[in-house]
Design a protein around this motif. Structure first.
Motif, PDB file in Angstrom:
ATOM      1  N   VAL A  25       0.845  -1.197   0.000  1.00  0.00           N
ATOM      2  CA  VAL A  25       0.000   0.000   0.000  1.00  0.00           C
ATOM      3  C   VAL A  25       0.884   1.253   0.000  1.00  0.00           C
ATOM      4  O   VAL A  25       0.613   2.204  -0.731  1.00  0.00           O
ATOM      5  CB  VAL A  25      -0.982  -0.009   1.190  1.00  0.00           C
ATOM      6  CG1 VAL A  25      -1.697   1.326   1.326  1.00  0.00           C
ATOM      7  CG2 VAL A  25      -2.002  -1.139   1.031  1.00  0.00           C
ATOM      8  N   HIS A  59      -6.846  -1.268   5.693  1.00  0.00           N
ATOM      9  CA  HIS A  59      -5.702  -0.465   5.274  1.00  0.00           C
ATOM     10  C   HIS A  59      -5.637  -0.415   3.751  1.00  0.00           C
ATOM     11  O   HIS A  59      -5.094  -1.291   3.091  1.00  0.00           O
ATOM     12  CB  HIS A  59      -4.409  -1.073   5.839  1.00  0.00           C
ATOM     13  CG  HIS A  59      -3.193  -0.271   5.549  1.00  0.00           C
ATOM     14  ND1 HIS A  59      -2.141  -0.757   4.825  1.00  0.00           N
ATOM     15  CD2 HIS A  59      -2.873   0.998   5.877  1.00  0.00           C
ATOM     16  CE1 HIS A  59      -1.220   0.163   4.721  1.00  0.00           C
ATOM     17  NE2 HIS A  59      -1.645   1.236   5.355  1.00  0.00           N
ATOM     18  N   THR A  60      -6.231   0.625   3.182  1.00  0.00           N
ATOM     19  CA  THR A  60      -6.284   0.741   1.721  1.00  0.00           C
ATOM     20  C   THR A  60      -5.638   2.014   1.205  1.00  0.00           C
ATOM     21  O   THR A  60      -5.518   2.191   0.005  1.00  0.00           O
ATOM     22  CB  THR A  60      -7.735   0.685   1.215  1.00  0.00           C
ATOM     23  OG1 THR A  60      -8.477   1.736   1.835  1.00  0.00           O
ATOM     24  CG2 THR A  60      -8.380  -0.662   1.522  1.00  0.00           C
ATOM     25  N   GLU A  61      -5.205   2.899   2.105  1.00  0.00           N
ATOM     26  CA  GLU A  61      -4.612   4.171   1.696  1.00  0.00           C
ATOM     27  C   GLU A  61      -3.274   4.374   2.376  1.00  0.00           C
ATOM     28  O   GLU A  61      -3.049   3.890   3.485  1.00  0.00           O
ATOM     29  CB  GLU A  61      -5.541   5.330   2.039  1.00  0.00           C
ATOM     30  CG  GLU A  61      -6.870   5.283   1.311  1.00  0.00           C
ATOM     31  CD  GLU A  61      -7.775   6.439   1.683  1.00  0.00           C
ATOM     32  OE1 GLU A  61      -7.336   7.313   2.456  1.00  0.00           O
ATOM     33  OE2 GLU A  61      -8.901   6.452   1.193  1.00  0.00           O
ATOM     34  N   THR A  63      -0.504   5.935   4.533  1.00  0.00           N
ATOM     35  CA  THR A  63      -0.475   6.751   5.754  1.00  0.00           C
ATOM     36  C   THR A  63       0.945   7.247   5.966  1.00  0.00           C
ATOM     37  O   THR A  63       1.912   6.637   5.534  1.00  0.00           O
ATOM     38  CB  THR A  63      -0.921   5.941   6.977  1.00  0.00           C
ATOM     39  OG1 THR A  63      -0.069   4.784   7.098  1.00  0.00           O
ATOM     40  CG2 THR A  63      -2.360   5.491   6.845  1.00  0.00           C
TER      41      THR A  63
END
Length: 64
Positions: A25, A59-61, A63
């Motif tokens: 990611v 958790h797809t973006e 950080t």
């Protein structure tokens, strides 16, 4: 994922997959996930594992 025959350091696959997921990611690999049917994991897995699975799914973006 683990050394064959080793008895030393052991990290459960869920946590290894979570680390790999975070890296993918972070470098911008697109990811689609769904919490559909997540509740089925809670029937047979301990909270520490279902929490890890939840983090992977959510958790797809990227950080900071």
């Amino acid at each position: 994922m683990n050394s064959v025959g080793g008895t030393g350091y052991y990290e459960h696959e869920v946590f290894v997959i979570e680390k790999i997921d975070q890296e993918l990611v972070q470098i911008g690999i697109p990811k689609n996930s769904s919490m559909d049917h997540f509740e089925l994991t809670t029937e047979n897995l301990g909270k520490v594992y279902t929490d890890g699975i939840r983090r992977i799914l959510e958790h797809t973006e990227v950080t900071n």
